[in-house]
Design a protein around this motif. Structure first.
Motif, PDB file in Angstrom:
ATOM      1  N   SER A 185     -10.049  -2.651  -2.275  1.00 30.76           N
ATOM      2  CA  SER A 185      -9.604  -4.037  -2.163  1.00 30.76           C
ATOM      3  C   SER A 185      -8.665  -4.443  -3.294  1.00 30.76           C
ATOM      4  CB  SER A 185     -10.814  -4.977  -2.117  1.00 30.76           C
ATOM      5  OG  SER A 185     -11.486  -4.956  -3.349  1.00 30.76           O
ATOM      6  N   ILE A 186      -8.462  -3.588  -4.286  1.00 30.87           N
ATOM      7  CA  ILE A 186      -7.562  -3.926  -5.392  1.00 30.87           C
ATOM      8  C   ILE A 186      -6.111  -3.846  -4.915  1.00 30.87           C
ATOM      9  CG2 ILE A 186      -6.757  -3.257  -7.699  1.00 30.87           C
ATOM     10  CD1 ILE A 186      -9.474  -2.085  -8.222  1.00 30.87           C
ATOM     11  N   PRO A 187      -5.332  -4.924  -5.043  1.00 32.75           N
ATOM     12  CA  PRO A 187      -3.921  -4.809  -4.666  1.00 32.75           C
ATOM     13  C   PRO A 187      -3.202  -3.909  -5.660  1.00 32.75           C
ATOM     14  CG  PRO A 187      -4.456  -7.072  -5.351  1.00 32.75           C
ATOM     15  CD  PRO A 187      -5.672  -6.225  -5.596  1.00 32.75           C
ATOM     16  N   ARG A 188      -2.403  -2.992  -5.152  1.00 31.72           N
ATOM     17  CA  ARG A 188      -1.698  -2.066  -6.034  1.00 31.72           C
ATOM     18  C   ARG A 188      -0.208  -2.158  -5.819  1.00 31.72           C
ATOM     19  NH1 ARG A 188      -4.894   3.437  -6.512  1.00 31.72           N
ATOM     20  NH2 ARG A 188      -6.946   2.798  -5.810  1.00 31.72           N
TER      21      ARG A 188
ATOM     22  N   THR B 145       0.984  -0.513  -2.681  1.00 28.47           N
ATOM     23  CA  THR B 145       0.689  -1.115  -1.389  1.00 28.47           C
ATOM     24  C   THR B 145       1.984  -1.447  -0.656  1.00 28.47           C
ATOM     25  OG1 THR B 145      -1.132  -2.197  -2.507  1.00 28.47           O
ATOM     26  CG2 THR B 145      -0.669  -2.925  -0.271  1.00 28.47           C
TER      27      THR B 145
ATOM     28  N   GLY C 272       3.665  -6.340   3.060  1.00 29.79           N
ATOM     29  CA  GLY C 272       3.309  -6.890   4.356  1.00 29.79           C
ATOM     30  C   GLY C 272       2.106  -6.216   4.988  1.00 29.79           C
ATOM     31  N   SER C 273       1.528  -5.224   4.316  1.00 35.34           N
ATOM     32  CA  SER C 273       0.363  -4.567   4.892  1.00 35.34           C
ATOM     33  C   SER C 273      -0.881  -5.402   4.608  1.00 35.34           C
ATOM     34  CB  SER C 273       0.197  -3.174   4.298  1.00 35.34           C
ATOM     35  OG  SER C 273       0.007  -3.284   2.910  1.00 35.34           O
ATOM     36  N   ARG C 274      -1.900  -5.222   5.433  1.00 33.07           N
ATOM     37  CA  ARG C 274      -3.155  -5.942   5.201  1.00 33.07           C
ATOM     38  C   ARG C 274      -3.977  -5.188   4.161  1.00 33.07           C
ATOM     39  NH1 ARG C 274      -4.127  -9.891   8.517  1.00 33.07           N
ATOM     40  NH2 ARG C 274      -6.326  -9.980   8.046  1.00 33.07           N
ATOM     41  N   LEU C 275      -4.560  -5.940   3.254  1.00 31.97           N
ATOM     42  CA  LEU C 275      -5.413  -5.301   2.253  1.00 31.97           C
ATOM     43  C   LEU C 275      -6.789  -5.085   2.862  1.00 31.97           C
ATOM     44  CD1 LEU C 275      -4.347  -7.627  -0.644  1.00 31.97           C
ATOM     45  CD2 LEU C 275      -3.936  -5.191  -0.583  1.00 31.97           C
ATOM     46  N   PRO C 276      -7.413  -3.940   2.578  1.00 27.19           N
ATOM     47  CA  PRO C 276      -8.779  -3.747   3.063  1.00 27.19           C
ATOM     48  C   PRO C 276      -9.704  -4.737   2.352  1.00 27.19           C
ATOM     49  CG  PRO C 276      -7.855  -1.733   2.102  1.00 27.19           C
ATOM     50  CD  PRO C 276      -6.950  -2.837   1.743  1.00 27.19           C
ATOM     51  N   VAL C 277     -10.588  -5.372   3.078  1.00 27.02           N
ATOM     52  CA  VAL C 277     -11.492  -6.344   2.453  1.00 27.02           C
ATOM     53  C   VAL C 277     -12.930  -5.912   2.673  1.00 27.02           C
ATOM     54  CG1 VAL C 277      -9.902  -8.247   2.795  1.00 27.02           C
ATOM     55  CG2 VAL C 277     -11.658  -7.814   4.500  1.00 27.02           C
TER      56      VAL C 277
END
Lengths: 329, 324
Positions: free
Chosen positions: B256-259, B262, B265-270
């Motif tokens: 879930s950490i934004p990198r 990334t 426009g991609s969805r972050l895993p939550v």
């Protein structure tokens, strides 16, 4: 960096917002002036998410507020949907407010603790006479469903009964109530846990797609910005340093300050966690910014030229603009 | 290396109107001299309560059980005033919010010299000289002028440096850092973390770094304890944890950490769902309702802490990559 210029403007696009030479100064004593924003220009094309990135005190929040005329900027122009806001009468300006909304950093304190959620969301609708009680109730349920909160459960609760992430969902629902064109998000996830951050970032993306919004996303964290933005503007001490699409900005960093920001993002990998390109110290006082390039006092590549002449934004590759005399190769 | 701190089966609960809130549930951790431990988890996972309980900083309503041994001495049974004697010279804490942790009506100088005169019995003059040296050490420009300032005149990063200077002033052997950089900008965060690691190595201070961000602990700890709903769910040396993750929760936290990598426009895993109610004792694994790999056994029976070898412990029936 920390320069001026308008090379990055796109007059041919369908522009929602055009900001030119925006300057915000606060007089704090007889001859002390804080120069929070100094001659910043940018434009925003419909459907775009512009990220404004920089450290505390770089003027990013002031910029966001000045666009909404809270308070009016010291000089410069803000043109929203082809109308000039800075010279508009109070009455006319108020008429435009529903189409430009803001989401604040602290989700808990930006909600009135005495009001139940239904009232928080009903307030803008009532103020603008958006239908009778039945219609307003339906709209509230629609908004809460949109931000993934169960209306039956949350309607009658107050802000203190919610977690930070839930409060931010309610804030987002409130900002959507009047069908805005543009939302300015001021550090909407910096007060949240990493796991909740991702949820709110995804939600903002969903809302943008669903309601056709144009967003300004203010943040100090380049990694957060990377996921959501279509264009990034890096600011330092009230000036623009670099403007580029996020992939380009990260892969092909031109400004020394941007490089430091990129290097400061913590990497969750023990083999790569060594910080590179760290800059030392903190930004100088905005009351007395350095001459020439404002970043030169912390810049590893600074020369005499940087002290004497302010760098202007220029295009280094398609869509990538930098204000630096000695950009990184 | 000698064991500096040993926490055995520590539980902390608070009496609330809704029932007994179990914040920490039987945690066992040890720390060698000079070692750095990261305690990672979401809000409400019990990580702050764990560090405060160890230092004896809990409110009176808290009920603590288990044993805490510090340098061979059991301190969990000691009366509060004897534990307090360890503060400063033995253990010290850096608090999360540098805005409120300093006294707003006292000058920086008197706050930095306080523990020097009280704990080390220095004269005012010596304490002032030592304070200037400390402020230099944490890279504060013009330290003499700084001593005369009030906290409101400083930025968040500067205040956190002052907090660090106060915490290390009496050369503690164990430093608790409770989210020391959460309130700071990324650039200043990087500086403060570097500074902590540098000071720690110089004085051979052990550190417990409490944070919600796996990115922060990756480069600054020797081992990591991941907490979830009051339990330590994974406990391993830092490299081992990142290279050979066993616990689905740790994996979800990491994803879930934004990198910077990334794609735009991609969805972050939550991590969907929420922490379980801390006042209730549900059967099964507390992460079961949010776990992507959940099976029937997880809902029925709580997994024990399993020794996976290589000092790697996890609390999962179906660990990633299979059991050893």
């Amino acid at each position: 960096m920390a320069g001026s210029g308008k090379a990055h403007m796109r007059p041919e696009g369908d522009r929602v917002l055009v900001v030119e030479d925006l300057t915000v100064e606060f007089k704090i004593a007889k001859d002390k002036v804080v120069k929070a924003v100094s001659g910043v220009s940018f434009d925003l094309i419909r459907g775009e998410t512009l990220a404004v990135v920089g450290e505390s005190g770089c003027g990013k929040s002031t910029l966001g507020k000045a666009i909404l005329q809270l308070p009016k900027p010291t000089s410069g122009s803000v043109n929203f949907l082809s109308e000039e806001l800075t010279t508009m009468s109070k009455h006319d300006l108020r008429e435009r407010r529903p189409s430009m909304q803001m989401i604040f950093q602290d989700p808990v304190s930006s909600l009135d603790p005495r009001l139940p959620v239904s009232e928080v969301l009903a307030e803008p609708l009532k103020v603008w006479n958006k239908g009778n009680q039945v219609e307003i109730d339906a709209k509230i349920d629609e908004l809460l469903n949109a931000v993934n909160l169960d209306p039956k459960v949350v309607r009658d609760r107050r802000s203190y009964e919610f977690s930070g992430g839930q409060c931010q969902r309610i804030s987002i629902a409130r900002s959507l109530a009047l069908d805005p064109t543009m939302i300015i998000c001021d550090e909407p996830v910096s007060a949240l846990d990493v796991s909740v951050q991702a949820q709110i970032l995804n939600l903002l993306q969903d809302m943008k797609d669903r309601y056709g919004l144009t967003l300004i996303f203010i943040s100090h964290d380049l990694a957060v910005v990377k996921a959501v933005s279509t264009r990034v503007m890096v600011m330092y001490l009230g000036k623009v340093c670099e403007v580029a699409p996020p992939d380009e900005l990260y892969l092909n960093t031109k400004h020394h300050y941007t490089k430091a920001l990129v290097g400061s993002v913590p990497i969750p990998d023990p083999d790569r966690a060594v910080t590179k390109g760290l800059i030392m110290g903190e930004p100088p006082s905005p009351m007395n910014p350095p001459s020439g390039c404002r970043f030169r006092t912390r810049c590893p590549a600074a020369t005499e030229l940087c002290a004497n002449e302010e760098p202007q934004l220029r295009e280094v590759s398609l869509g990538h603009f930098v204000a630096c005399h000695h950009p990184i190769d | 290396m000698s064991i500096l701190l040993q926490i055995e089966d520590m539980s902390v609960s608070f009496a609330t109107p809704r029932g007994n809130l179990k914040a920490v549930r039987g945690v066992t951790i040890d720390l060698e001299a000079g070692e750095s431990l990261g305690v990672v988890g979401e809000s409400g996972s019990g990580k702050t309560v764990l560090s405060r309980a160890t230092m004896g900083l809990l409110p009176g309503s808290a009920i603590r059980t288990g044993t805490i041994t510090y340098k061979g001495q059991v301190i969990s049974d000691l009366p509060a005033n004897e534990v307090r004697d360890l503060w400063g010279t033995g253990m010290a804490m850096i608090f999360q919010d540098p805005m409120t942790a300093l006294n707003p009506v006292r000058r920086i100088g008197s706050q930095v010299t306080e523990s020097l005169t009280v704990r080390l019995g220095m004269s005012k003059k010596d304490a002032k000289l030592k304070a200037i040296e400390l402020l230099k050490r944490v890279r504060i420009p013009d330290p003499e002028a700084m001593l005369r300032k009030f906290p409101y005149q400083l930025s968040g990063g500067m205040r956190q440096r002052i907090m660090i200077a106060i915490a290390v002033s009496c050369n503690p052997e164990l430093l608790f850092a409770d989210e020391p950089t959460t309130a700071l900008d990324v650039t200043v965060q990087a500086q403060v973390l570097e500074l902590l690691t540098e000071l720690r190595k110089e004085f051979n201070t052990a550190m417990i770094l409490v944070t919600h961000d796996l990115g922060v602990v990756a480069g600054h700890t020797d081992k990591i304890a991941v907490m979830y709903a009051g339990d330590v769910v994974e406990y391993a040396p830092t490299r081992q944890l990142f290279n050979n993750m066993k616990m689905p929760y740790t994996e979800a936290l990491l994803k879930s950490i934004p990198r910077l990598e990334t794609p735009t426009g991609s969805r972050l895993p939550v991590i969907e769902g929420r922490l379980p109610d801390p006042t209730k004792d549900e059967p099964g694994c507390p992460f079961a309702s949010r776990c992507p790999y959940v099976q029937d056994k997880c809902r029925a029976e709580k997994p024990p802490l399993t020794d996976g070898g290589n000092k790697h412990f996890y609390r999962c029936w179906f660990p990633i990559g299979g059991a050893k």
